[in-house]
Every structure is written in structure tokens, then in C-alpha cells.
Design a protein around this motif. Structure first.
Motif, PDB file in Angstrom:
ATOM      1  N   ALA A   1       0.850  -1.186   0.000  1.00 54.85           N
ATOM      2  CA  ALA A   1       0.000   0.000   0.000  1.00 54.85           C
ATOM      3  C   ALA A   1       0.891   1.242   0.000  1.00 54.85           C
ATOM      4  O   ALA A   1       2.046   1.179   0.433  1.00 54.85           O
ATOM      5  CB  ALA A   1      -0.911  -0.013   1.221  1.00 54.85           C
ATOM      6  N   PRO A   2       0.369   2.379  -0.449  1.00 63.33           N
ATOM      7  CA  PRO A   2       1.169   3.602  -0.479  1.00 63.33           C
ATOM      8  C   PRO A   2       1.749   3.928   0.891  1.00 63.33           C
ATOM      9  O   PRO A   2       1.032   3.916   1.893  1.00 63.33           O
ATOM     10  CB  PRO A   2       0.162   4.664  -0.926  1.00 63.33           C
ATOM     11  N   GLY A   3       3.055   4.172   0.933  1.00 66.86           N
ATOM     12  CA  GLY A   3       3.711   4.541   2.173  1.00 66.86           C
ATOM     13  C   GLY A   3       3.965   3.399   3.131  1.00 66.86           C
ATOM     14  O   GLY A   3       4.423   3.623   4.255  1.00 66.86           O
ATOM     15  N   LYS A   4       3.665   2.174   2.694  1.00 65.83           N
ATOM     16  CA  LYS A   4       3.853   1.016   3.570  1.00 65.83           C
ATOM     17  C   LYS A   4       4.823   0.024   2.942  1.00 65.83           C
ATOM     18  O   LYS A   4       5.040   0.022   1.728  1.00 65.83           O
ATOM     19  CB  LYS A   4       2.519   0.335   3.854  1.00 65.83           C
ATOM     20  N   GLN A   5       5.379  -0.839   3.775  1.00 66.26           N
ATOM     21  CA  GLN A   5       6.262  -1.877   3.283  1.00 66.26           C
ATOM     22  C   GLN A   5       5.460  -2.979   2.609  1.00 66.26           C
ATOM     23  O   GLN A   5       4.285  -3.210   2.929  1.00 66.26           O
ATOM     24  CB  GLN A   5       7.066  -2.468   4.444  1.00 66.26           C
ATOM     25  N   ARG A   6       6.116  -3.657   1.681  1.00 63.44           N
ATOM     26  CA  ARG A   6       5.490  -4.800   1.046  1.00 63.44           C
ATOM     27  C   ARG A   6       5.331  -5.900   2.091  1.00 63.44           C
ATOM     28  O   ARG A   6       6.243  -6.174   2.872  1.00 63.44           O
ATOM     29  CB  ARG A   6       6.336  -5.284  -0.130  1.00 63.44           C
TER      30      ARG A   6
ATOM     31  N   LEU B   1     -13.729  -7.883   1.115  1.00 64.96           N
ATOM     32  CA  LEU B   1     -12.674  -6.874   1.004  1.00 64.96           C
ATOM     33  C   LEU B   1     -13.028  -5.629   1.807  1.00 64.96           C
ATOM     34  O   LEU B   1     -14.203  -5.230   1.883  1.00 64.96           O
ATOM     35  CB  LEU B   1     -12.438  -6.527  -0.460  1.00 64.96           C
ATOM     36  N   ASN B   2     -12.004  -5.037   2.396  1.00 66.43           N
ATOM     37  CA  ASN B   2     -12.197  -3.786   3.120  1.00 66.43           C
ATOM     38  C   ASN B   2     -11.181  -2.751   2.647  1.00 66.43           C
ATOM     39  O   ASN B   2     -10.288  -3.049   1.837  1.00 66.43           O
ATOM     40  CB  ASN B   2     -12.123  -4.014   4.637  1.00 66.43           C
ATOM     41  N   LEU B   3     -11.335  -1.526   3.153  1.00 66.06           N
ATOM     42  CA  LEU B   3     -10.514  -0.421   2.654  1.00 66.06           C
ATOM     43  C   LEU B   3      -9.023  -0.698   2.833  1.00 66.06           C
ATOM     44  O   LEU B   3      -8.205  -0.256   2.011  1.00 66.06           O
ATOM     45  CB  LEU B   3     -10.891   0.871   3.373  1.00 66.06           C
ATOM     46  N   GLU B   4      -8.686  -1.426   3.905  1.00 66.76           N
ATOM     47  CA  GLU B   4      -7.280  -1.709   4.200  1.00 66.76           C
ATOM     48  C   GLU B   4      -6.651  -2.706   3.230  1.00 66.76           C
ATOM     49  O   GLU B   4      -5.439  -2.912   3.255  1.00 66.76           O
ATOM     50  CB  GLU B   4      -7.135  -2.230   5.629  1.00 66.76           C
ATOM     51  N   ASP B   5      -7.452  -3.325   2.397  1.00 67.18           N
ATOM     52  CA  ASP B   5      -6.920  -4.258   1.394  1.00 67.18           C
ATOM     53  C   ASP B   5      -6.445  -3.540   0.131  1.00 67.18           C
ATOM     54  O   ASP B   5      -5.889  -4.177  -0.765  1.00 67.18           O
ATOM     55  CB  ASP B   5      -7.978  -5.294   1.021  1.00 67.18           C
ATOM     56  N   THR B   6      -6.677  -2.248   0.061  1.00 68.24           N
ATOM     57  CA  THR B   6      -6.236  -1.480  -1.097  1.00 68.24           C
ATOM     58  C   THR B   6      -4.713  -1.492  -1.189  1.00 68.24           C
ATOM     59  O   THR B   6      -4.024  -1.120  -0.235  1.00 68.24           O
ATOM     60  CB  THR B   6      -6.745  -0.032  -1.007  1.00 68.24           C
ATOM     61  N   ALA B   7      -4.201  -1.933  -2.319  1.00 69.64           N
ATOM     62  CA  ALA B   7      -2.755  -2.044  -2.499  1.00 69.64           C
ATOM     63  C   ALA B   7      -2.462  -2.548  -3.907  1.00 69.64           C
ATOM     64  O   ALA B   7      -3.381  -2.975  -4.620  1.00 69.64           O
ATOM     65  CB  ALA B   7      -2.162  -3.009  -1.477  1.00 69.64           C
ATOM     66  N   VAL B   8      -1.191  -2.516  -4.258  1.00 67.39           N
ATOM     67  CA  VAL B   8      -0.737  -3.243  -5.438  1.00 67.39           C
ATOM     68  C   VAL B   8      -0.359  -4.645  -4.980  1.00 67.39           C
ATOM     69  O   VAL B   8       0.378  -4.803  -3.997  1.00 67.39           O
ATOM     70  CB  VAL B   8       0.457  -2.550  -6.105  1.00 67.39           C
TER      71      VAL B   8
END
Length: 118
Positions: free
Chosen positions: A40-45, A85-92
Motif C-alpha cells: 500500500a502507499p507509504g507502507k512496506q510490502r 474486502l475492506n478499505l485496508e486491502d487497497t494495495a498493489v
């Protein structure tokens, strides 16, 4: 040349489902440990799911009970089924193939975007 290609990412509402696919070429995925990671943006893979070459699966606590991982050896494909799915699942989301014994290797796909939004 080894290539992993992810697909299936999309915009989905909270509570929805998606199935991601990772297709391999130049590589036999069934002999690799296959992982799905996300960033996710600003977070570690982070790794969210793993299916070992022997079939054992493992999931991050944040997705347990909602995500499943599977492979279709005939199609040389690994799937990530994502439910509730929830908002926190947003990511590449990226797939990774890793093997520590010959033929050794670690390979990544280019990623697919999953956006959960109302």
C-alpha cells in the motif's frame, strides 16, 4: 525468460470479492513456493498468502478467513481469492515465485492494483 503476469485487480466496493491470477511463463510454478504480496502507499510490502510447492498454505492474520490461495498446475497459474474486502486491502498485489534448491530462483510479477472504495 521467466515471466510472472498478474491480473484481476480492479476497483471494488467494501464487502466485495476479487480473484487475482498469476500466470507463469518460462517457469514451472508447481515446483516453486508461490506467494502473494501487497504494498500500500507509504507502507512496506507484506506477504498475505503463501502456497508451498507441497501444497501447504499460510496467510497473514489480516486476511485469514477472507483470502484463499490455490494453484492450477495445468494452467501454470496461481490464484488469490479475496472475499469480504475492506478499505485496508487497497494495495498493489504482486506474486512471487521462490525456490531455494536447484533450480534456485526468486521471481516477481509487475503487480496488479486492487482498490477498495465506496
Amino acid at each position: 525468460q521467466v515471466q510472472l503476469v498478474e491480473s484481476g485487480g480492479d476497483l471494488v466496493q467494501p464487502g466485495g470479492s476479487l480473484r487475482l491470477s498469476c500466470v507463469g511463463s518460462g517457469i514451472i510454478l508447481s515446483i516453486y513456493d508461490m506467494g502473494w504480496y501487497r504494498q500500500a502507499p507509504g507502507k512496506q510490502r507484506e506477504r498475505v498468502a503463501l502456497i508451498a510447492s507441497g501444497g501447504t498454505t499460510n496467510f497473514a492474520d489480516s486476511v485469514k478467513g477472507r483470502f484463499t490461495i490455490s494453484r492450477d498446475s495445468a494452467k501454470n497459474t496461481v490464484y488469490l481469492q479475496m472475499n469480504s474486502l475492506n478499505l485496508e486491502d487497497t494495495a498493489v498485489y504482486y506474486c512471487n515465485a521462490e525456490r531455494r534448491v536447484t533450480p534456485k530462483g526468486s521471481y516477481w510479477g509487475q503487480g496488479t492494483q486492487v482498490t477498495v472504495s465506496s
